[in-house]
Enzyme design. Structure first.
Site, PDB file in Angstrom:
ATOM      1  N   LYS A 193       0.849  -1.190   0.000  1.00  0.00           N
ATOM      2  CA  LYS A 193       0.000   0.000   0.000  1.00  0.00           C
ATOM      3  C   LYS A 193       0.883   1.237   0.000  1.00  0.00           C
ATOM      4  O   LYS A 193       1.660   1.466   0.931  1.00  0.00           O
ATOM      5  CB  LYS A 193      -0.891  -0.027   1.235  1.00  0.00           C
ATOM      6  CG  LYS A 193      -1.759   1.202   1.405  1.00  0.00           C
ATOM      7  CD  LYS A 193      -2.743   1.012   2.551  1.00  0.00           C
ATOM      8  CE  LYS A 193      -3.518   2.282   2.823  1.00  0.00           C
ATOM      9  NZ  LYS A 193      -4.470   2.119   3.931  1.00  0.00           N
ATOM     10  N   LYS A 246      -2.273  -1.560  -3.844  1.00  0.00           N
ATOM     11  CA  LYS A 246      -3.101  -0.365  -3.808  1.00  0.00           C
ATOM     12  C   LYS A 246      -2.251   0.884  -3.882  1.00  0.00           C
ATOM     13  O   LYS A 246      -1.261   0.947  -3.168  1.00  0.00           O
ATOM     14  CB  LYS A 246      -3.883  -0.429  -2.493  1.00  0.00           C
ATOM     15  CG  LYS A 246      -4.711   0.748  -2.160  1.00  0.00           C
ATOM     16  CD  LYS A 246      -5.378   0.526  -0.827  1.00  0.00           C
ATOM     17  CE  LYS A 246      -5.896   1.854  -0.356  1.00  0.00           C
ATOM     18  NZ  LYS A 246      -6.252   1.872   1.004  1.00  0.00           N
TER      19      LYS A 246
END
Ligand code: PBG
Length: 326
Positions: A193, A246
């Site tokens: 992330k 992400k």
């Protein structure tokens, strides 16, 4: 000249027959926001077309999504009261816990319920962990995340998805869940992330922008890709069952690299900023929203994702149903 590829493009049906990337509605996850209160269905200004539900109205939202063919959901909670230690996150009567119970009561195993596990929506300072001396403290945050995971599982969550990027989260959650008998609840880790400006609309939607500093001490620098693979490997070692990359479109290389490196399911999270950009550019008639939505989604799968978490889940399900993609 090789004419074969041209022959394969010759007919619409043949083009569809020979597509290299396949999409299924079963691989779509729809993120939804739940806020405190009753009877609430309110628009989210930063995410046009998305709404916040209260724990009672969420069943209406699920019903609509089910009709569109979407069966898996990822929940974010927005409590009325926030505090230093994010207690709303692990309150058995918290917004997400209430919603889970209501949804399971109504839809049982027709739906698959995933909870985002993070303190940032519940802390007054907006950080993903406890603050000790102006710093997000990794280790003291872990027991609170484990407590949150347990309360979600007890309320009916089918899977938990820790997004706070604290080191050791997966091991702590696994141990916490197992010790209470939840050995079959999988953990989908936001392993890769990035500290990304693409989360802007989400922080507005969830009221979770950090009140001071940023998330760069615990989210990843977007200059790095080896680090992403390393984090994924660590989380797999700690027993993650699925991993998330992400944001999605800016990380297609990471998805492809992870695909080579691991054999666990990879979920790509096409985040709020990706959605908002397509929406805004579409509304301004600069691009064709539908076609850009389709192309973006397919390219994420083409890079190697197995699962797509997207605010466009319902629209993509329709596009797959029509055969435009997939
Ligand atoms: C919570 C969390 C965030 C997102 C998912 N989980 C926000 C953040 O890290 O700041 C972003 C999702 C999106 O932008 O759609 N930590």
């Amino acid at each position: 000249m090789d004419i074969r590829t041209r022959r394969l493009r010759g007919s619409d049906l043949l083009r569809k027959m020979t597509r290299e990337t396949r999409l299924s509605v079963n691989s779509l996850i729809y993120p939804m926001f739940i806020r405190e209160g009753t009877g609430i269905v309110e628009d989210i200004p930063s995410l046009e077309g998305q709404v916040r539900y209260s724990p009672d109205t969420i069943v209406q939202g699920i019903e609509i999504a089910l009709k569109a063919g979407v069966r898996s959901f990822l929940f974010f909670g927005l409590p009325e009261e926030k505090d230093e230690v994010g207690s709303g996150a692990y309150d058995e009567n918290g917004v997400v816990q209430q919603a889970l119970r209501n949804i399971k009561k109504q839809f049982g195993s027709d739906v698959y319920l995933i909870t985002d596990l993070c303190l940032c929506e519940y802390t007054s300072h907006g950080h993903c962990g406890l603050i000790i001396k102006d710093y997000v403290d990794n280790d003291s945050t872990l027991p609170l995340l484990a407590k949150t995971a347990l309360s979600h599982a007890q309320a009916g969550a089918d899977m938990v998805a820790p997004s706070g990027m604290m080191d050791g989260t997966i091991a702590a959650l696994r141990q916490g869940l197992d010790s209470e008998g939840f050995i079959d609840i999988p953990i989908m880790s936001y392993a890769a992330k990035y500290a990304s400006a693409f989360y802007g609309p989400f922080r507005d939607a969830a009221g979770s922008a950090p009140q001071f500093g940023d998330r760069k001490t615990y989210q990843m620098d977007y200059h790095n890709s080896n680090e992403a693979i390393k984090r994924i490997m660590i989380d797999i070692d700690e027993s993650a069952d699925l991993i998330i990359v992400k944001p999605a479109l800016p990380s297609l290389d990471i998805i492809a690299k992870a695909r080579e490196a691991i054999n666990l399911p990879i979920a790509a999270y096409s985040v709020s900023g990706e959605y908002a950009m397509i929406k805004a550019a579409g509304a301004a008639d600069l691009i064709d929203e539908y076609n850009v939505m389709c192309e973006s989604a397919v390219s994420i799968y083409r890079a190697g994702a197995d699962i797509l978490i997207t605010y466009y889940a319902k629209e993509l399900a329709a596009a797959i149903g029509k055969g435009d993609i997939g």
